[in-house]
Design an enzyme around this catalytic site. Structure first.
Site, PDB file in Angstrom:
ATOM      1  N   THR A  93       0.820  -1.216   0.000  1.00 41.01           N
ATOM      2  CA  THR A  93       0.000   0.000   0.000  1.00 41.01           C
ATOM      3  C   THR A  93       0.856   1.269   0.000  1.00 41.01           C
ATOM      4  O   THR A  93       0.315   2.372   0.052  1.00 41.01           O
ATOM      5  CB  THR A  93      -0.893   0.037   1.257  1.00 41.01           C
ATOM      6  OG1 THR A  93      -0.033  -0.082   2.408  1.00 41.01           O
ATOM      7  CG2 THR A  93      -1.908  -1.093   1.258  1.00 41.01           C
TER       8      THR A  93
ATOM      9  N   GLY B 236      -1.704   7.027  -1.382  1.00 36.76           N
ATOM     10  CA  GLY B 236      -2.234   8.399  -1.327  1.00 36.76           C
ATOM     11  C   GLY B 236      -1.632   9.270  -2.421  1.00 36.76           C
ATOM     12  O   GLY B 236      -2.340  10.031  -3.095  1.00 36.76           O
TER      13      GLY B 236
END
Ligand code: PLP
Length: 277
Positions: A212, A216
């Site tokens: 991950t 963002g």
């Protein structure tokens, strides 16, 4: 037939360099390649990091960040820009004033403060937060905080106390995408807040993966690239969510580094990658 040459859509990424290649400027460029948008860069800080940790950072002087933005804009004016890591309050002010002076059309602000591994990517935190609220958020088409950034920047005691409809006025932003990736449970929907009401929810199921790192950065970059390509905001967010969800799902099949690995940045060229080797 002699067609006139066409311009590329251009997105300017104003962010930090991640030596590991999974986040920051490096992620932004890879996302642009997936979407067919040319990414120019203004580097704000050079970090020494891998999938496990950020070892250090060397910040670029605010004047030189501005110089990079002005030089790019003088030749290949981007239709959109994004900001990621901006290491100091002085750099936040320089970026905001320079973007205002060039009249950037679309701006996505990803208010990066602390890495997933817990390293401060901006300091002093309180002063950076104040500079973002005063100078940068009012210029933004969209601000994209995760739950922790939203709670800190908007002055809530913790992530459970966030009142989403108040985020635009608390942050001084026209629109906020409150990202759900740090929620517990199997859903991580994102909420779009405009003019102090929830305008839309972008549904997403949690994908079970350690890969991950840079999610963002990649999402804000994909939104900015989609805006640069001419999409309206709501469609740009949906397009970006689609790409990032695909990249996350495909990344789950790989292991890269000993910590949080990157997204799968190769959709479009994935037939070149041999899964067996
Ligand atoms: N390093 C840089 C240079 C970044 O810009 C970012 C972006 O947010 C990060 C690290 C954080 O990445 P993550 O929190 O996804 O590990």
């Amino acid at each position: 037939m002699n067609d006139a040459p066409r311009p590329y859509p251009v997105m300017l990424s104003i962010a930090g360099s991640d030596s590991g290649g999974g986040a920051g400027i490096q992620a932004d460029i890879k996302i642009g390649c997936q979407l067919g948008v040319f990414v120019a860069t203004a580097i704000t800080s050079v970090t020494s990091q891998n999938t496990c940790e950020v070892v250090g950072r060397s910040d670029i002087a605010p004047d030189f960040i501005s110089s990079q933005i002005l030089t790019v804009c003088a030749d290949t004016m981007p239709q959109a820009a994004k900001t990621g890591m901006i290491p100091t309050p002085e750099a936040v002010v320089a970026v905001a004033r320079t973007l205002r002076s060039v009249g950037i059309e679309n701006l996505v602000v990803d208010p990066v403060l602390i890495s997933t591994s817990g390293h401060a990517l901006a300091s002093p935190l309180e002063e950076v937060a104040a500079a973002m609220r005063e100078e940068l958020f009012p210029l933004a088409t969209l601000v994209t905080p995760n739950l922790h950034e939203a709670a800190y920047l908007a002055g809530f005691a913790d992530t459970d106390s966030i009142e989403p409809p108040t985020l635009c006025s608390r942050l001084g932003a026209k629109a906020v995408l409150l990202k759900g990736g740090h929620k517990t449970g199997c859903r991580c929907d994102d909420l779009l807040i405009e003019a102090d009401s929830v305008a839309a929810s972008f549904p997403a199921e949690r994908i079970d993966t350690v890969n991950t790192h840079g999610t963002g950065c990649s999402l804000s970059s994909a939104i900015a690239c989609s805006l640069a390509a001419g999409m309206p905001l709501m469609r740009a967010i949906a397009n970006a969510k689609d790409l990032i969800t695909t990249d996350l799902r495909l990344a789950a099949d790989y292991r890269h580094g000993k910590g949080h690995g990157p997204l799968f940045f190769f959709t479009g060229g994935k037939h070149y990658i041999n899964k067996e080797s």
